[in-house]
Design a protein around this motif. Structure first.
Motif, PDB file in Angstrom:
ATOM      1  N   MET A   1       0.848  -1.180   0.000  1.00 18.21           N
ATOM      2  CA  MET A   1       0.000   0.000   0.000  1.00 18.21           C
ATOM      3  C   MET A   1       0.894   1.244   0.000  1.00 18.21           C
ATOM      4  SD  MET A   1      -2.734   1.280   2.832  1.00 18.21           S
ATOM      5  CE  MET A   1      -4.317   1.168   2.044  1.00 18.21           C
ATOM      6  N   LEU A   2       0.580   2.168  -0.864  1.00 13.43           N
ATOM      7  CA  LEU A   2       1.341   3.414  -0.929  1.00 13.43           C
ATOM      8  C   LEU A   2       0.914   4.367   0.172  1.00 13.43           C
ATOM      9  CD1 LEU A   2       1.347   4.064  -4.780  1.00 13.43           C
ATOM     10  CD2 LEU A   2       3.088   2.981  -3.376  1.00 13.43           C
ATOM     11  N   VAL A   3       1.818   5.241   0.537  1.00 10.05           N
ATOM     12  CA  VAL A   3       1.545   6.233   1.576  1.00 10.05           C
ATOM     13  C   VAL A   3       1.723   7.625   0.979  1.00 10.05           C
ATOM     14  CG1 VAL A   3       2.244   4.707   3.459  1.00 10.05           C
ATOM     15  CG2 VAL A   3       3.937   6.196   2.389  1.00 10.05           C
ATOM     16  N   VAL A   4       1.289   8.630   1.718  1.00 11.40           N
ATOM     17  CA  VAL A   4       1.436  10.017   1.288  1.00 11.40           C
ATOM     18  C   VAL A   4       2.904  10.270   0.975  1.00 11.40           C
ATOM     19  CG1 VAL A   4       1.256  12.411   2.027  1.00 11.40           C
ATOM     20  CG2 VAL A   4      -0.560  10.797   2.601  1.00 11.40           C
ATOM     21  N   GLY A   5       3.159  10.889  -0.164  1.00 12.77           N
ATOM     22  CA  GLY A   5       4.514  11.199  -0.578  1.00 12.77           C
ATOM     23  C   GLY A   5       5.156  10.132  -1.453  1.00 12.77           C
ATOM     24  N   ALA A   6       4.436   9.069  -1.777  1.00  8.23           N
ATOM     25  CA  ALA A   6       4.991   7.992  -2.599  1.00  8.23           C
ATOM     26  C   ALA A   6       5.056   8.353  -4.077  1.00  8.23           C
ATOM     27  CB  ALA A   6       4.184   6.715  -2.410  1.00  8.23           C
ATOM     28  N   ILE A   7       4.203   9.257  -4.505  1.00 12.00           N
ATOM     29  CA  ILE A   7       4.214   9.727  -5.892  1.00 12.00           C
ATOM     30  C   ILE A   7       4.138  11.248  -5.894  1.00 12.00           C
ATOM     31  CG2 ILE A   7       3.127   7.643  -6.843  1.00 12.00           C
ATOM     32  CD1 ILE A   7       0.491   9.229  -7.008  1.00 12.00           C
ATOM     33  N   ALA A   8       4.542  11.834  -7.000  1.00  7.02           N
ATOM     34  CA  ALA A   8       4.431  13.290  -7.165  1.00  7.02           C
ATOM     35  C   ALA A   8       3.891  13.572  -8.559  1.00  7.02           C
ATOM     36  CB  ALA A   8       5.792  13.958  -6.988  1.00  7.02           C
ATOM     37  N   PHE A   9       3.013  14.546  -8.635  1.00  9.92           N
ATOM     38  CA  PHE A   9       2.512  14.987  -9.928  1.00  9.92           C
ATOM     39  C   PHE A   9       3.540  15.896 -10.578  1.00  9.92           C
ATOM     40  CE2 PHE A   9      -1.397  13.708  -7.915  1.00  9.92           C
ATOM     41  CZ  PHE A   9      -2.138  13.199  -8.958  1.00  9.92           C
ATOM     42  N   VAL A  10       3.845  15.648 -11.835  1.00 11.45           N
ATOM     43  CA  VAL A  10       4.781  16.497 -12.567  1.00 11.45           C
ATOM     44  C   VAL A  10       4.092  17.261 -13.693  1.00 11.45           C
ATOM     45  CG1 VAL A  10       6.828  15.167 -11.958  1.00 11.45           C
ATOM     46  CG2 VAL A  10       5.534  14.560 -14.015  1.00 11.45           C
ATOM     47  N   GLU A  11       2.846  16.900 -13.989  1.00  5.82           N
ATOM     48  CA  GLU A  11       2.052  17.598 -15.006  1.00  5.82           C
ATOM     49  C   GLU A  11       0.592  17.256 -14.776  1.00  5.82           C
ATOM     50  OE1 GLU A  11      -0.442  17.871 -18.501  1.00  5.82           O
ATOM     51  OE2 GLU A  11       0.299  15.959 -17.805  1.00  5.82           O
ATOM     52  N   PHE A  12      -0.273  18.231 -14.931  1.00  4.25           N
ATOM     53  CA  PHE A  12      -1.698  17.931 -14.909  1.00  4.25           C
ATOM     54  C   PHE A  12      -2.448  18.946 -15.748  1.00  4.25           C
ATOM     55  CE2 PHE A  12      -0.973  20.576 -11.197  1.00  4.25           C
ATOM     56  CZ  PHE A  12      -1.994  21.507 -11.271  1.00  4.25           C
ATOM     57  N   ASN A  13      -3.570  18.496 -16.311  1.00  7.43           N
ATOM     58  CA  ASN A  13      -4.443  19.321 -17.125  1.00  7.43           C
ATOM     59  C   ASN A  13      -5.860  18.838 -16.865  1.00  7.43           C
ATOM     60  OD1 ASN A  13      -5.768  20.818 -19.031  1.00  7.43           O
ATOM     61  ND2 ASN A  13      -4.950  19.715 -20.788  1.00  7.43           N
ATOM     62  N   PHE A  14      -6.651  19.624 -16.186  1.00  8.25           N
ATOM     63  CA  PHE A  14      -7.990  19.185 -15.834  1.00  8.25           C
ATOM     64  C   PHE A  14      -9.066  19.836 -16.684  1.00  8.25           C
ATOM     65  CE2 PHE A  14      -5.932  18.102 -11.655  1.00  8.25           C
ATOM     66  CZ  PHE A  14      -5.922  16.751 -11.918  1.00  8.25           C
ATOM     67  N   THR A  15      -8.709  20.154 -17.933  1.00 10.92           N
ATOM     68  CA  THR A  15      -9.711  20.537 -18.916  1.00 10.92           C
ATOM     69  C   THR A  15      -9.957  19.315 -19.783  1.00 10.92           C
ATOM     70  OG1 THR A  15      -8.010  21.398 -20.399  1.00 10.92           O
ATOM     71  CG2 THR A  15      -9.072  22.972 -18.918  1.00 10.92           C
ATOM     72  N   ASN A  16     -11.061  19.285 -20.437  1.00 12.95           N
ATOM     73  CA  ASN A  16     -11.463  18.109 -21.192  1.00 12.95           C
ATOM     74  C   ASN A  16     -10.565  17.914 -22.406  1.00 12.95           C
ATOM     75  OD1 ASN A  16     -12.927  15.880 -21.856  1.00 12.95           O
ATOM     76  ND2 ASN A  16     -14.739  16.982 -22.526  1.00 12.95           N
ATOM     77  N   PRO A  17      -9.857  16.795 -22.574  1.00 13.12           N
ATOM     78  CA  PRO A  17      -9.829  15.641 -21.672  1.00 13.12           C
ATOM     79  C   PRO A  17      -8.803  15.831 -20.552  1.00 13.12           C
ATOM     80  CG  PRO A  17      -8.530  15.146 -23.604  1.00 13.12           C
ATOM     81  CD  PRO A  17      -9.114  16.534 -23.811  1.00 13.12           C
ATOM     82  N   ASP A  18      -9.097  15.264 -19.386  1.00  6.68           N
ATOM     83  CA  ASP A  18      -8.169  15.327 -18.261  1.00  6.68           C
ATOM     84  C   ASP A  18      -6.916  14.514 -18.588  1.00  6.68           C
ATOM     85  OD1 ASP A  18     -10.162  16.688 -16.979  1.00  6.68           O
ATOM     86  OD2 ASP A  18     -10.653  15.095 -15.570  1.00  6.68           O
ATOM     87  N   SER A  19      -5.774  14.987 -18.121  1.00  5.55           N
ATOM     88  CA  SER A  19      -4.533  14.230 -18.283  1.00  5.55           C
ATOM     89  C   SER A  19      -3.584  14.593 -17.148  1.00  5.55           C
ATOM     90  CB  SER A  19      -3.869  14.517 -19.631  1.00  5.55           C
ATOM     91  OG  SER A  19      -3.475  15.871 -19.711  1.00  5.55           O
ATOM     92  N   PHE A  20      -2.670  13.679 -16.839  1.00  9.43           N
ATOM     93  CA  PHE A  20      -1.687  13.950 -15.795  1.00  9.43           C
ATOM     94  C   PHE A  20      -0.508  13.003 -15.950  1.00  9.43           C
ATOM     95  CE2 PHE A  20      -4.736  10.933 -14.148  1.00  9.43           C
ATOM     96  CZ  PHE A  20      -3.949   9.944 -13.577  1.00  9.43           C
ATOM     97  N   GLU A  21       0.601  13.370 -15.348  1.00  7.80           N
ATOM     98  CA  GLU A  21       1.779  12.512 -15.289  1.00  7.80           C
ATOM     99  C   GLU A  21       2.277  12.515 -13.857  1.00  7.80           C
ATOM    100  OE1 GLU A  21       4.793  13.260 -18.204  1.00  7.80           O
ATOM    101  OE2 GLU A  21       3.300  13.733 -19.727  1.00  7.80           O
ATOM    102  N   ILE A  22       2.787  11.355 -13.435  1.00  3.18           N
ATOM    103  CA  ILE A  22       3.319  11.223 -12.072  1.00  3.18           C
ATOM    104  C   ILE A  22       4.731  10.655 -12.148  1.00  3.18           C
ATOM    105  CG2 ILE A  22       1.051  10.903 -11.001  1.00  3.18           C
ATOM    106  CD1 ILE A  22       1.766   7.864 -10.825  1.00  3.18           C
ATOM    107  N   VAL A  23       5.457  10.793 -11.061  1.00  7.31           N
ATOM    108  CA  VAL A  23       6.752  10.148 -10.902  1.00  7.31           C
ATOM    109  C   VAL A  23       6.698   9.362  -9.594  1.00  7.31           C
ATOM    110  CG1 VAL A  23       7.814  12.132  -9.753  1.00  7.31           C
ATOM    111  CG2 VAL A  23       9.257  10.479 -10.906  1.00  7.31           C
ATOM    112  N   ALA A  24       7.245   8.151  -9.627  1.00  7.65           N
ATOM    113  CA  ALA A  24       7.275   7.298  -8.435  1.00  7.65           C
ATOM    114  C   ALA A  24       8.465   7.683  -7.577  1.00  7.65           C
ATOM    115  CB  ALA A  24       7.360   5.832  -8.831  1.00  7.65           C
ATOM    116  N   LEU A  25       8.230   8.002  -6.320  1.00 11.31           N
ATOM    117  CA  LEU A  25       9.290   8.344  -5.381  1.00 11.31           C
ATOM    118  C   LEU A  25       9.705   7.153  -4.527  1.00 11.31           C
ATOM    119  CD1 LEU A  25       7.935  11.850  -4.371  1.00 11.31           C
ATOM    120  CD2 LEU A  25       9.621  11.287  -6.127  1.00 11.31           C
TER     121      LEU A  25
END
Length: 65
Positions: A1-25
């Motif tokens: 189970m992941l905990v707070v701080g396990a991933i970080a958002f490096v890009e997000f776009n919440f206009t249609n269509p939604d998209s995002f990128e994460i990095v695993a810490l």
């Protein structure tokens, strides 16, 4: 189970269509499921139900930090 701080958002776009990128810490094990939503958080500790949710499952090899 992941905990707070396990991933970080490096890009997000919440206009249609939604998209995002994460990095695993931390290493993310195979089959780990992460749920993402852009629903707002209410004062009564619940999410608004008016936005979408996306679930992602780590691949069989997992993800290295």
């Amino acid at each position: 189970m992941l905990v707070v701080g396990a991933i970080a958002f490096v890009e997000f776009n919440f206009t249609n269509p939604d998209s995002f990128e994460i990095v695993a810490l931390v290493d993310i094990p195979a089959g780990e499921v992460i749920h993402f939503t852009d629903s707002g958080w209410r004062a009564n500790n619940t999410f608004r139900a008016s936005e979408g949710t996306h679930s992602w499952t780590a691949p069989a090899a997992g993800i290295s930090a």
